[in-house]
Enzyme design. Sequence first.
Site, PDB file in Angstrom:
ATOM      1  N   LYS A 129       0.374  13.208   7.282  1.00  0.00           N
ATOM      2  CA  LYS A 129      -0.556  12.079   7.122  1.00  0.00           C
ATOM      3  C   LYS A 129      -1.937  12.561   7.519  1.00  0.00           C
ATOM      4  O   LYS A 129      -2.067  13.493   8.311  1.00  0.00           O
ATOM      5  CB  LYS A 129      -0.146  10.932   8.048  1.00  0.00           C
ATOM      6  CG  LYS A 129      -0.735   9.593   7.661  1.00  0.00           C
ATOM      7  CD  LYS A 129       0.144   8.908   6.651  1.00  0.00           C
ATOM      8  CE  LYS A 129      -0.450   7.639   6.098  1.00  0.00           C
ATOM      9  NZ  LYS A 129       0.563   6.895   5.308  1.00  0.00           N
ATOM     10  N   ASP A 169      -3.687   5.595   1.121  1.00  0.00           N
ATOM     11  CA  ASP A 169      -3.193   4.669   2.151  1.00  0.00           C
ATOM     12  C   ASP A 169      -4.339   3.663   2.337  1.00  0.00           C
ATOM     13  O   ASP A 169      -5.154   3.513   1.410  1.00  0.00           O
ATOM     14  CB  ASP A 169      -2.863   5.439   3.459  1.00  0.00           C
ATOM     15  CG  ASP A 169      -2.061   4.584   4.448  1.00  0.00           C
ATOM     16  OD1 ASP A 169      -0.846   4.461   4.263  1.00  0.00           O
ATOM     17  OD2 ASP A 169      -2.638   4.021   5.403  1.00  0.00           O
TER      18      ASP A 169
HETATM   19  P1  NDP Z   1      -5.433  -1.249   1.203  1.00  0.00           P
HETATM   20  O1  NDP Z   1      -6.591  -0.561   1.793  1.00  0.00           O
HETATM   21  O2  NDP Z   1      -5.309  -1.339  -0.257  1.00  0.00           O
HETATM   22  O3  NDP Z   1      -5.321  -2.729   1.787  1.00  0.00           O
HETATM   23  C1  NDP Z   1      -5.227  -2.948   3.153  1.00  0.00           C
HETATM   24  C2  NDP Z   1      -5.173  -4.434   3.397  1.00  0.00           C
HETATM   25  O4  NDP Z   1      -4.831  -4.669   4.763  1.00  0.00           O
HETATM   26  C3  NDP Z   1      -6.506  -5.133   3.187  1.00  0.00           C
HETATM   27  O5  NDP Z   1      -6.276  -6.451   2.786  1.00  0.00           O
HETATM   28  C4  NDP Z   1      -7.126  -5.073   4.576  1.00  0.00           C
HETATM   29  O6  NDP Z   1      -8.114  -6.056   4.821  1.00  0.00           O
HETATM   30  C5  NDP Z   1      -5.921  -5.302   5.438  1.00  0.00           C
HETATM   31  N1  NDP Z   1      -6.136  -4.667   6.742  1.00  0.00           N
HETATM   32  C6  NDP Z   1      -6.307  -3.348   6.980  1.00  0.00           C
HETATM   33  N2  NDP Z   1      -6.521  -3.122   8.274  1.00  0.00           N
HETATM   34  C7  NDP Z   1      -6.497  -4.330   8.865  1.00  0.00           C
HETATM   35  C8  NDP Z   1      -6.655  -4.757  10.188  1.00  0.00           C
HETATM   36  N3  NDP Z   1      -6.884  -3.888  11.189  1.00  0.00           N
HETATM   37  N4  NDP Z   1      -6.533  -6.096  10.442  1.00  0.00           N
HETATM   38  C9  NDP Z   1      -6.295  -6.969   9.424  1.00  0.00           C
HETATM   39  N5  NDP Z   1      -6.150  -6.618   8.147  1.00  0.00           N
HETATM   40  C10 NDP Z   1      -6.242  -5.328   7.868  1.00  0.00           C
HETATM   41  O7  NDP Z   1      -4.148  -0.516   1.839  1.00  0.00           O
HETATM   42  P2  NDP Z   1      -2.646  -0.517   1.323  1.00  0.00           P
HETATM   43  O8  NDP Z   1      -2.298  -1.813   0.707  1.00  0.00           O
HETATM   44  O9  NDP Z   1      -2.419   0.731   0.580  1.00  0.00           O
HETATM   45  O10 NDP Z   1      -1.860  -0.356   2.716  1.00  0.00           O
HETATM   46  C11 NDP Z   1      -1.399  -1.471   3.466  1.00  0.00           C
HETATM   47  C12 NDP Z   1      -0.286  -1.021   4.399  1.00  0.00           C
HETATM   48  O11 NDP Z   1       0.781  -0.468   3.646  1.00  0.00           O
HETATM   49  C13 NDP Z   1      -0.687   0.072   5.402  1.00  0.00           C
HETATM   50  O12 NDP Z   1       0.060  -0.126   6.596  1.00  0.00           O
HETATM   51  C14 NDP Z   1      -0.198   1.353   4.738  1.00  0.00           C
HETATM   52  O13 NDP Z   1       0.046   2.383   5.665  1.00  0.00           O
HETATM   53  C15 NDP Z   1       1.096   0.845   4.114  1.00  0.00           C
HETATM   54  N6  NDP Z   1       1.630   1.633   2.992  1.00  0.00           N
HETATM   55  C16 NDP Z   1       0.875   1.926   1.894  1.00  0.00           C
HETATM   56  C17 NDP Z   1       1.414   2.647   0.850  1.00  0.00           C
HETATM   57  C18 NDP Z   1       0.663   2.924  -0.395  1.00  0.00           C
HETATM   58  O14 NDP Z   1       1.258   3.516  -1.309  1.00  0.00           O
HETATM   59  N7  NDP Z   1      -0.597   2.542  -0.528  1.00  0.00           N
HETATM   60  C19 NDP Z   1       2.794   3.171   0.925  1.00  0.00           C
HETATM   61  C20 NDP Z   1       3.531   2.735   2.077  1.00  0.00           C
HETATM   62  C21 NDP Z   1       2.941   2.009   3.079  1.00  0.00           C
HETATM   63  P3  NDP Z   1      -9.670  -5.630   4.851  1.00  0.00           P
HETATM   64  O15 NDP Z   1      -9.993  -5.325   3.423  1.00  0.00           O
HETATM   65  O16 NDP Z   1     -10.359  -6.804   5.413  1.00  0.00           O
HETATM   66  O17 NDP Z   1      -9.746  -4.408   5.738  1.00  0.00           O
HETATM   67  O1  2IT Z   2       2.726   5.378   3.933  1.00  0.00           O
HETATM   68  C1  2IT Z   2       3.007   5.872   2.818  1.00  0.00           C
HETATM   69  O2  2IT Z   2       4.174   6.115   2.491  1.00  0.00           O
HETATM   70  C2  2IT Z   2       1.914   6.137   1.895  1.00  0.00           C
HETATM   71  N1  2IT Z   2       0.771   5.818   2.184  1.00  0.00           N
HETATM   72  C3  2IT Z   2       2.186   6.804   0.570  1.00  0.00           C
HETATM   73  C4  2IT Z   2       2.266   8.289   0.734  1.00  0.00           C
HETATM   74  C5  2IT Z   2       2.370   9.094  -0.533  1.00  0.00           C
HETATM   75  O3  2IT Z   2       2.346  10.326  -0.396  1.00  0.00           O
HETATM   76  O4  2IT Z   2       2.477   8.555  -1.622  1.00  0.00           O
END
Ligand code: NDP
Ligand code: 2IT
Length: 449
Positions: A129, A169
Site C-alpha cells: 500500500k 484508493d
Molecule cells: P474515494 O476517494 O472515491 O471516496 C472516499 C469517500 O469517503 C468520500 O465520500 C469521502 O468524503 C469519504 N471519506 C474519506 N475520508 C473520510 C473521512 N476521514 N471522514 C469522512 N468521510 C471520509 O475512495 P474509495 O471509494 O475508493 O474508498 C473508500 C474506502 O474503500 C476506503 O476505505 C478504501 O480503502 C476502501 N477500498 C477501496 C477500494 C477501491 O478499489 N477503490 C478497494 C477496497 C477498499 P470526502 O470527499 O468528503 O473526503
Molecule cells: O484496498 C484495496 O483493496 C484497494 N484500494 C484496491 C487495491 C488494488 O490494487 O486494486
Amino acid sequence: MIEMNKIIKQFLSQVSEKNQNEPEFMQAVTEVAETVIPYIVTQDIYYGQNILLRMVEPERVVSFRVAWIDDKEEIQVNRGYRIEMNSAIGPYKGGLRFHPSVNLSILKFLAFEQVFKNALTTLPMGGGKGGSDFDPKGKSDTEVMRFCQSFMTELFRHIGPNKDIPAGDIGVGGREIGYLFGQYKRLKNEFSGVLTGKGMSWGGSLIRPEATGYGVVYFINEMLKNKGRSMKGKKVIISGSGNVAQYATEKCIDMEAKVLTLSDSSGFIYDKDGIDSEKLHYIMELKNEKRVRISEYTRKYPKAEFHPNKSPWNIKCDVAIPCATQNELDKEDAISLIKNGCNTVGEGANMPCTPDAVEQFIKNNVLYAPGKASNAGGVAVSGLEMAQNSLRYTWTRDVVDGKLKEIMSDIHTSCVKYGSSKDEINYVKGANIAGFVKVADAMLAQGVV
Ligand code: NDP
Ligand code: 2IT
C-alpha cells in the site's frame, strides 16, 4: 483459555514495542492475532515458525519527499510512501491513498490487511500500500497532474509489473492513475501493466471501476443466501459517496434493494424514497465531475434531508455498508444500528468498524463481513486486469463480472470453511485464517527470507 490470552498478549506487546505510535496498524494486527494465534497453536506445521511475527514486519518501507509547484507558483512539499508488506504469493499489490490523514500507521494497517485480502482472492498477488498526505480537494487538474508526476518520479524506481503494482484508493481514481501511468511510461520508456485501474483505451479492464462496490454487495448477498434470504426489498444505508459507495449503490438498485443514505466528510443525505438510478447518476456527476459536497443533492431533490457533520448510522435499516474510511462506525453506532433492526453489515471500506463495534455485531448475531473479505472485489479485478495485460487481450464485461461473482462466492466459501463453529459463522475468524494459511504455506516453502 488463560494460557491462550497470555500468548496473544505477549505477541502483541512484542509487536507494539517495535511499532510505537501506530494505533491503526496495531488495531489491524490485534484483530488478526486474536483469531489466528489460537489456530496456529493447533497446527504443528505453523507452530514455532514465527510466521505471524515475520508477517507484521514489512519486507520494505519507502518514504520520500514529493516537492511540486502549485498554481500560485509556490513550492509545496508532501511526503510519499510505499509499504511493500509481503511478496510470498506474488508481487506487491495494493492501492495508493492521497489524503491529508495519511501516515505510516495508516498505510501499514492497509498493507497488512491487503496481504490477507489478496490471498483470499485466490489470485497470485502479494500485499502493499502507498500514498501521500497530499490533499486533492480544491486542487486544480494541473496541480494534481504536477503532484502525480513528482510522486511517480521517485516511486517508479521501486515498482514494476512483476515487482509492485499500485492502484487507486481514497483520493486516487481514474484521473490520478492516468497522470501516474503517463509519468511512469515516460521515465521507463516502457508501456506495461505497472498500475491497475487504467483507462479502457490504455490497458484497463472492464468492471474495475465498479468492482469493489459490486463485490461487496455480491458478498453480502452470499451471506444472506446462506441464511435463505436475499437483498431484494432490503433497506440499505451506505456511507461515503466515492468509488466504492457509488457502485455499491448501483448494485443494490440492481438487486431491488432500497438505498436510503450516502455521505461525505461534511455529513450525510437521507432520501426516504430511496436513491434510484437517476439520482445516483446525479451523485456521480456531483462527485466525479463537479467535485462538490454531497449537500448539493438536496438542491435537486429537496424532499431529501442533509444532516451536516453526522454519520448515517441512526437511520433505520436492514443492511449497513460503510464505504468511507477506517473507524467511521463505533460502538454507539453499532448499538444504534442493532436497536433499529439492522442485522447485516458488509464493510466496503477498510476497517471502518471499530473493534468494539465488531464485538457488538458478533455478540448480537449480526451477519458481519470484514473488509478484507467483502471489499476484495476491487483488487480481484485488478488481478484480472494484470492477467489481461499479460495476455494482451481484453475480456468482455460479462466475462469479468462473472469471474468477480465467482471470486466473491469463493471467498465466502473460504470464510465458512475456517470460520464455522456449531451453528454460526464468524467471518472475521474465517477470513483471517484462510488468508493466513495461503501466505504461511508459501512462506514456509520459501525458507527464512
Ligand atoms: P474515494 O476517494 O472515491 O471516496 C472516499 C469517500 O469517503 C468520500 O465520500 C469521502 O468524503 C469519504 N471519506 C474519506 N475520508 C473520510 C473521512 N476521514 N471522514 C469522512 N468521510 C471520509 O475512495 P474509495 O471509494 O475508493 O474508498 C473508500 C474506502 O474503500 C476506503 O476505505 C478504501 O480503502 C476502501 N477500498 C477501496 C477500494 C477501491 O478499489 N477503490 C478497494 C477496497 C477498499 P470526502 O470527499 O468528503 O473526503
Ligand atoms: O484496498 C484495496 O483493496 C484497494 N484500494 C484496491 C487495491 C488494488 O490494487 O486494486
